[in-house]
Motif scaffolding. Structure first.
Motif, PDB file in Angstrom:
ATOM      1  N   THR A   1      66.557 -15.768  28.530  1.00 44.23           N
ATOM      2  CA  THR A   1      65.870 -16.398  27.410  1.00 44.23           C
ATOM      3  C   THR A   1      65.477 -17.826  27.774  1.00 44.23           C
ATOM      4  O   THR A   1      65.822 -18.321  28.850  1.00 44.23           O
ATOM      5  CB  THR A   1      66.776 -16.438  26.161  1.00 44.23           C
ATOM      6  N   ALA A   2      64.798 -18.490  26.868  1.00 46.25           N
ATOM      7  CA  ALA A   2      64.395 -19.878  27.093  1.00 46.25           C
ATOM      8  C   ALA A   2      65.607 -20.800  27.228  1.00 46.25           C
ATOM      9  O   ALA A   2      65.498 -21.888  27.791  1.00 46.25           O
ATOM     10  CB  ALA A   2      63.496 -20.358  25.962  1.00 46.25           C
ATOM     11  N   GLN A   3      66.755 -20.382  26.766  1.00 43.38           N
ATOM     12  CA  GLN A   3      67.968 -21.192  26.897  1.00 43.38           C
ATOM     13  C   GLN A   3      68.583 -21.076  28.292  1.00 43.38           C
ATOM     14  O   GLN A   3      69.406 -21.899  28.662  1.00 43.38           O
ATOM     15  CB  GLN A   3      69.015 -20.790  25.849  1.00 43.38           C
ATOM     16  N   ASP A   4      68.216 -20.052  29.063  1.00 41.23           N
ATOM     17  CA  ASP A   4      68.727 -19.889  30.421  1.00 41.23           C
ATOM     18  C   ASP A   4      67.953 -20.831  31.339  1.00 41.23           C
ATOM     19  O   ASP A   4      66.727 -20.792  31.387  1.00 41.23           O
ATOM     20  CB  ASP A   4      68.571 -18.440  30.889  1.00 41.23           C
ATOM     21  N   ARG A   5      68.673 -21.686  32.040  1.00 38.73           N
ATOM     22  CA  ARG A   5      68.050 -22.744  32.840  1.00 38.73           C
ATOM     23  C   ARG A   5      68.380 -22.585  34.321  1.00 38.73           C
ATOM     24  O   ARG A   5      69.473 -22.135  34.689  1.00 38.73           O
ATOM     25  CB  ARG A   5      68.521 -24.122  32.372  1.00 38.73           C
ATOM     26  N   CYS A   6      67.448 -22.960  35.160  1.00 33.48           N
ATOM     27  CA  CYS A   6      67.604 -22.919  36.613  1.00 33.48           C
ATOM     28  C   CYS A   6      68.755 -23.832  37.032  1.00 33.48           C
ATOM     29  O   CYS A   6      68.827 -24.987  36.599  1.00 33.48           O
ATOM     30  CB  CYS A   6      66.299 -23.356  37.268  1.00 33.48           C
TER      31      CYS A   6
ATOM     32  N   ALA B   1      64.850 -20.287  33.529  1.00 32.26           N
ATOM     33  CA  ALA B   1      65.237 -19.321  34.562  1.00 32.26           C
ATOM     34  C   ALA B   1      64.560 -17.985  34.324  1.00 32.26           C
ATOM     35  O   ALA B   1      64.495 -17.503  33.185  1.00 32.26           O
ATOM     36  CB  ALA B   1      66.746 -19.143  34.578  1.00 32.26           C
ATOM     37  N   TYR B   2      64.068 -17.399  35.400  1.00 36.03           N
ATOM     38  CA  TYR B   2      63.473 -16.066  35.374  1.00 36.03           C
ATOM     39  C   TYR B   2      64.156 -15.124  36.353  1.00 36.03           C
ATOM     40  O   TYR B   2      63.808 -13.952  36.424  1.00 36.03           O
ATOM     41  CB  TYR B   2      61.980 -16.138  35.705  1.00 36.03           C
ATOM     42  N   VAL B   3      65.126 -15.617  37.107  1.00 31.24           N
ATOM     43  CA  VAL B   3      65.829 -14.806  38.100  1.00 31.24           C
ATOM     44  C   VAL B   3      67.321 -15.057  37.969  1.00 31.24           C
ATOM     45  O   VAL B   3      67.770 -16.205  37.951  1.00 31.24           O
ATOM     46  CB  VAL B   3      65.349 -15.141  39.538  1.00 31.24           C
ATOM     47  N   ARG B   4      68.091 -13.956  37.878  1.00 32.14           N
ATOM     48  CA  ARG B   4      69.564 -14.037  37.856  1.00 32.14           C
ATOM     49  C   ARG B   4      70.064 -13.388  39.140  1.00 32.14           C
ATOM     50  O   ARG B   4      69.701 -12.259  39.457  1.00 32.14           O
ATOM     51  CB  ARG B   4      70.142 -13.282  36.667  1.00 32.14           C
ATOM     52  N   VAL B   5      70.888 -14.112  39.882  1.00 29.52           N
ATOM     53  CA  VAL B   5      71.445 -13.617  41.134  1.00 29.52           C
ATOM     54  C   VAL B   5      72.941 -13.449  40.950  1.00 29.52           C
ATOM     55  O   VAL B   5      73.643 -14.415  40.628  1.00 29.52           O
ATOM     56  CB  VAL B   5      71.151 -14.592  42.298  1.00 29.52           C
TER      57      VAL B   5
ATOM     58  N   LEU C   1      76.480 -12.872  42.566  1.00 32.15           N
ATOM     59  CA  LEU C   1      77.205 -13.047  43.820  1.00 32.15           C
ATOM     60  C   LEU C   1      78.650 -12.615  43.618  1.00 32.15           C
ATOM     61  O   LEU C   1      79.098 -12.445  42.484  1.00 32.15           O
ATOM     62  CB  LEU C   1      77.175 -14.518  44.241  1.00 32.15           C
ATOM     63  N   ASP C   2      79.393 -12.462  44.697  1.00 33.70           N
ATOM     64  CA  ASP C   2      80.814 -12.144  44.578  1.00 33.70           C
ATOM     65  C   ASP C   2      81.550 -13.213  43.772  1.00 33.70           C
ATOM     66  O   ASP C   2      82.470 -12.914  43.031  1.00 33.70           O
ATOM     67  CB  ASP C   2      81.462 -12.012  45.955  1.00 33.70           C
ATOM     68  N   ALA C   3      81.120 -14.463  43.896  1.00 32.62           N
ATOM     69  CA  ALA C   3      81.807 -15.581  43.246  1.00 32.62           C
ATOM     70  C   ALA C   3      81.290 -15.889  41.845  1.00 32.62           C
ATOM     71  O   ALA C   3      81.786 -16.789  41.194  1.00 32.62           O
ATOM     72  CB  ALA C   3      81.673 -16.830  44.112  1.00 32.62           C
ATOM     73  N   GLY C   4      80.272 -15.169  41.372  1.00 32.37           N
ATOM     74  CA  GLY C   4      79.714 -15.444  40.049  1.00 32.37           C
ATOM     75  C   GLY C   4      78.219 -15.205  40.060  1.00 32.37           C
ATOM     76  O   GLY C   4      77.724 -14.366  40.799  1.00 32.37           O
ATOM     77  N   GLU C   5      77.491 -15.972  39.236  1.00 28.20           N
ATOM     78  CA  GLU C   5      76.051 -15.791  39.187  1.00 28.20           C
ATOM     79  C   GLU C   5      75.337 -17.129  39.226  1.00 28.20           C
ATOM     80  O   GLU C   5      75.896 -18.165  38.875  1.00 28.20           O
ATOM     81  CB  GLU C   5      75.625 -14.998  37.952  1.00 28.20           C
ATOM     82  N   LEU C   6      74.095 -17.068  39.677  1.00 26.63           N
ATOM     83  CA  LEU C   6      73.217 -18.230  39.692  1.00 26.63           C
ATOM     84  C   LEU C   6      71.932 -17.858  38.976  1.00 26.63           C
ATOM     85  O   LEU C   6      71.485 -16.705  39.036  1.00 26.63           O
ATOM     86  CB  LEU C   6      72.890 -18.649  41.132  1.00 26.63           C
ATOM     87  N   LEU C   7      71.326 -18.835  38.323  1.00 33.25           N
ATOM     88  CA  LEU C   7      70.042 -18.643  37.661  1.00 33.25           C
ATOM     89  C   LEU C   7      69.021 -19.538  38.345  1.00 33.25           C
ATOM     90  O   LEU C   7      69.327 -20.676  38.702  1.00 33.25           O
ATOM     91  CB  LEU C   7      70.140 -19.009  36.175  1.00 33.25           C
ATOM     92  N   PHE C   8      67.802 -19.003  38.515  1.00 31.59           N
ATOM     93  CA  PHE C   8      66.746 -19.759  39.181  1.00 31.59           C
ATOM     94  C   PHE C   8      65.424 -19.615  38.452  1.00 31.59           C
ATOM     95  O   PHE C   8      65.106 -18.547  37.933  1.00 31.59           O
ATOM     96  CB  PHE C   8      66.541 -19.273  40.620  1.00 31.59           C
ATOM     97  N   CYS C   9      64.633 -20.687  38.491  1.00 26.52           N
ATOM     98  CA  CYS C   9      63.232 -20.598  38.088  1.00 26.52           C
ATOM     99  C   CYS C   9      62.512 -19.807  39.191  1.00 26.52           C
ATOM    100  O   CYS C   9      63.072 -19.547  40.262  1.00 26.52           O
ATOM    101  CB  CYS C   9      62.638 -22.000  37.938  1.00 26.52           C
ATOM    102  N   ALA C  10      61.267 -19.434  38.952  1.00 22.47           N
ATOM    103  CA  ALA C  10      60.522 -18.662  39.942  1.00 22.47           C
ATOM    104  C   ALA C  10      60.383 -19.440  41.254  1.00 22.47           C
ATOM    105  O   ALA C  10      60.521 -18.870  42.343  1.00 22.47           O
ATOM    106  CB  ALA C  10      59.158 -18.287  39.385  1.00 22.47           C
ATOM    107  N   HIS C  11      60.112 -20.737  41.160  1.00 22.49           N
ATOM    108  CA  HIS C  11      59.936 -21.562  42.355  1.00 22.49           C
ATOM    109  C   HIS C  11      61.179 -21.559  43.242  1.00 22.49           C
ATOM    110  O   HIS C  11      61.099 -21.299  44.444  1.00 22.49           O
ATOM    111  CB  HIS C  11      59.595 -23.000  41.933  1.00 22.49           C
ATOM    112  N   HIS C  12      62.336 -21.836  42.660  1.00 23.03           N
ATOM    113  CA  HIS C  12      63.551 -21.903  43.465  1.00 23.03           C
ATOM    114  C   HIS C  12      64.026 -20.526  43.907  1.00 23.03           C
ATOM    115  O   HIS C  12      64.637 -20.396  44.968  1.00 23.03           O
ATOM    116  CB  HIS C  12      64.652 -22.684  42.728  1.00 23.03           C
ATOM    117  N   ALA C  13      63.746 -19.496  43.143  1.00 25.17           N
ATOM    118  CA  ALA C  13      64.078 -18.128  43.581  1.00 25.17           C
ATOM    119  C   ALA C  13      63.281 -17.790  44.844  1.00 25.17           C
ATOM    120  O   ALA C  13      63.836 -17.232  45.804  1.00 25.17           O
ATOM    121  CB  ALA C  13      63.783 -17.131  42.471  1.00 25.17           C
ATOM    122  N   ARG C  14      61.989 -18.127  44.852  1.00 22.34           N
ATOM    123  CA  ARG C  14      61.172 -17.887  46.054  1.00 22.34           C
ATOM    124  C   ARG C  14      61.658 -18.747  47.216  1.00 22.34           C
ATOM    125  O   ARG C  14      61.774 -18.267  48.345  1.00 22.34           O
ATOM    126  CB  ARG C  14      59.700 -18.191  45.776  1.00 22.34           C
ATOM    127  N   ARG C  15      61.931 -19.999  46.930  1.00 19.66           N
ATOM    128  CA  ARG C  15      62.342 -20.933  47.981  1.00 19.66           C
ATOM    129  C   ARG C  15      63.617 -20.477  48.687  1.00 19.66           C
ATOM    130  O   ARG C  15      63.759 -20.653  49.899  1.00 19.66           O
ATOM    131  CB  ARG C  15      62.564 -22.313  47.377  1.00 19.66           C
TER     132      ARG C  15
END
Length: 70
Positions: A11-16, A23-27, A29-43
């Motif tokens: 949602t709009a409350q989810d931030r990179c 944030a538009y991408v949720r990753v 991981l074994d240690a938890g999760e990260l949220l990224f905007c499209a730019h940082h997800a690509r990067r």
């Protein structure tokens, strides 16, 4: 690693975690999760693909027509 695209869950409350943009991408991981905007997800996509359990990508929403139904 698997990439999933399903109904929007970010949602709009989810931030990179890198810059604070929406944030538009949720990753997951074994240690938890990260949220990224499209730019940082690509990067960081190459590094993330090697360690992610799943990647939930909603970046297609950036090109959707306003008010379009899913």
């Amino acid at each position: 690693m698997s990439t999933t695209t399903t109904e929007p869950t970010l949602t709009a409350q989810d931030r990179c975690d890198a810059c604070g943009a929406q944030a538009y991408v949720r990753v997951e991981l074994d240690a938890g999760e990260l949220l990224f905007c499209a730019h940082h997800a690509r990067r960081h996509s190459e590094a993330l693909s090697g360690v992610a359990k799943t990647i939930h990508d909603e970046t297609e929403r950036l090109h959707a027509e306003p008010g379009a139904q899913r």
